[in-house]
Enzyme design. Sequence first.
Site, PDB file in Angstrom:
ATOM      1  CB  ILE A 127      -1.079   0.136   1.027  1.00  0.00           C
ATOM      2  CG1 ILE A 127      -0.339   0.112   2.548  1.00  0.00           C
ATOM      3  CG2 ILE A 127      -1.834  -1.183   1.173  1.00  0.00           C
ATOM      4  CD1 ILE A 127      -1.115   0.611   3.593  1.00  0.00           C
ATOM      5  CG  ASP A 128       4.172   1.608   2.937  1.00  0.00           C
ATOM      6  OD1 ASP A 128       2.844   1.750   3.113  1.00  0.00           O
ATOM      7  OD2 ASP A 128       4.931   1.301   3.517  1.00  0.00           O
TER       8      ASP A 128
HETATM    9  O1  F6P Z   1       4.857  -2.024   4.742  1.00  0.00           O
HETATM   10  C1  F6P Z   1       3.421  -1.648   4.582  1.00  0.00           C
HETATM   11  C2  F6P Z   1       2.969  -1.113   5.941  1.00  0.00           C
HETATM   12  O2  F6P Z   1       1.727  -0.915   6.038  1.00  0.00           O
HETATM   13  C3  F6P Z   1       3.713  -0.039   6.481  1.00  0.00           C
HETATM   14  O3  F6P Z   1       3.346   1.207   6.003  1.00  0.00           O
HETATM   15  C4  F6P Z   1       3.437  -0.045   8.075  1.00  0.00           C
HETATM   16  O4  F6P Z   1       4.612   0.433   8.488  1.00  0.00           O
HETATM   17  C5  F6P Z   1       3.765  -1.558   8.329  1.00  0.00           C
HETATM   18  O5  F6P Z   1       3.181  -2.234   6.853  1.00  0.00           O
HETATM   19  C6  F6P Z   1       2.860  -2.152   9.283  1.00  0.00           C
HETATM   20  O6  F6P Z   1       2.937  -3.399   9.684  1.00  0.00           O
HETATM   21  P1  F6P Z   1       2.076  -4.307  10.495  1.00  0.00           P
HETATM   22  O7  F6P Z   1       0.890  -4.848   9.830  1.00  0.00           O
HETATM   23  O8  F6P Z   1       2.928  -5.641  10.658  1.00  0.00           O
HETATM   24  O9  F6P Z   1       1.799  -3.529  11.926  1.00  0.00           O
END
Ligand code: F6P
Length: 343
Positions: A127-128
Amino acid sequence: MRIGLLTSGGDCPGLNAVIRAAVLHGIKSYGDEFVGFKDGWRGLIEADYMKLSRHDVRGLARVGGTILGTSRTHPYNYPGGGPENMAKQLKRHEIDAVIALGGEGTLAGAKRLANEGLPIVGVPKTIDNDLNATDYTFGFDTAISIATDAMDRLRTTGESHHRCMVAEVMGRHAGWIALHTGMAAGAHAILIPEQRVGIDQVCKWAEQVHSRGRSPLVVVAEGFIPEGAEEALAGKGEEASGRPRLGGIGEWVAAQIEERAGLETRSTTLGHIQRGGNPTGFDRVLATRFGIKALDLAHEQAWGFMASLRGTEIVKVDLTAALDGLKTVPTERYDEAKVLFGR
Ligand code: F6P
């Protein structure tokens, strides 16, 4: 061919649409058989998989998440992992190719395994939107749409109470979500990991807006590092992969605005709401096209390659290109948005 699909890393709306497209295309065009490994690389390592028939993928293009489950299991550092063991599992279960759907970490693992002889092709997702070698990843458009809707809501309540509203969005290394959402919602300041901004400047923008009788909206990416700080705020321990869990910068910015500018301020963190739910039409189409391309790549035996979007074309690129640094927001794009800050 008998093909295994897996989804690894953070989930993302559109993963199911890729799975559906690959399975339907494979069955209809090539007479392939499919299995889905459960929870990313773990499913391959432990041979924990389910059969995927045409019936299993019915109606999936519109469904968020991943029917296969996901994890951040590392293909080398997990018990039973590594190329030799994984190759044995593929042989034992008569699987000719693997389609790995994932972000930077997953694709790095896929490339390494492909270099060691495993039949793997990739599909980029995050999504980033920070992966190199593809113009867009599916999931990003959905995140923007969800976050923009949230900002619109924050603005009506903010205006009613004459408050400053701060919204924290995802974006660990790249500020694409903050930039696009902020522009779409008409934010008065956007703070992203790529650009250092002093808190005094942020307060100045908020004051300018407030003095015109409007309620300021500040959008901040979780990975933003204010001028004077060393690293992004991460007070929530570590993820399973060892990366620090980011978060809290929105609260900090809100407290600073309240204290320094004297404006009543509230902060909201959107968090995983940005990743959940059904994909937008754009993401369904992009994911479907990626799924079709990945399947063709498996038939070409283009191991170590992935599907990618270039302009409006879906093309084949070497996974190495996707791993060659992150796609961050260029300064010109930030400067363009900045023209409207504080106004
Ligand atoms: O890499 C995608 C992302 O949505 C980042 O923007 C965010 O830091 C991370 O995943 C969050 O991950 P998790 O679902 O493990 O908390």
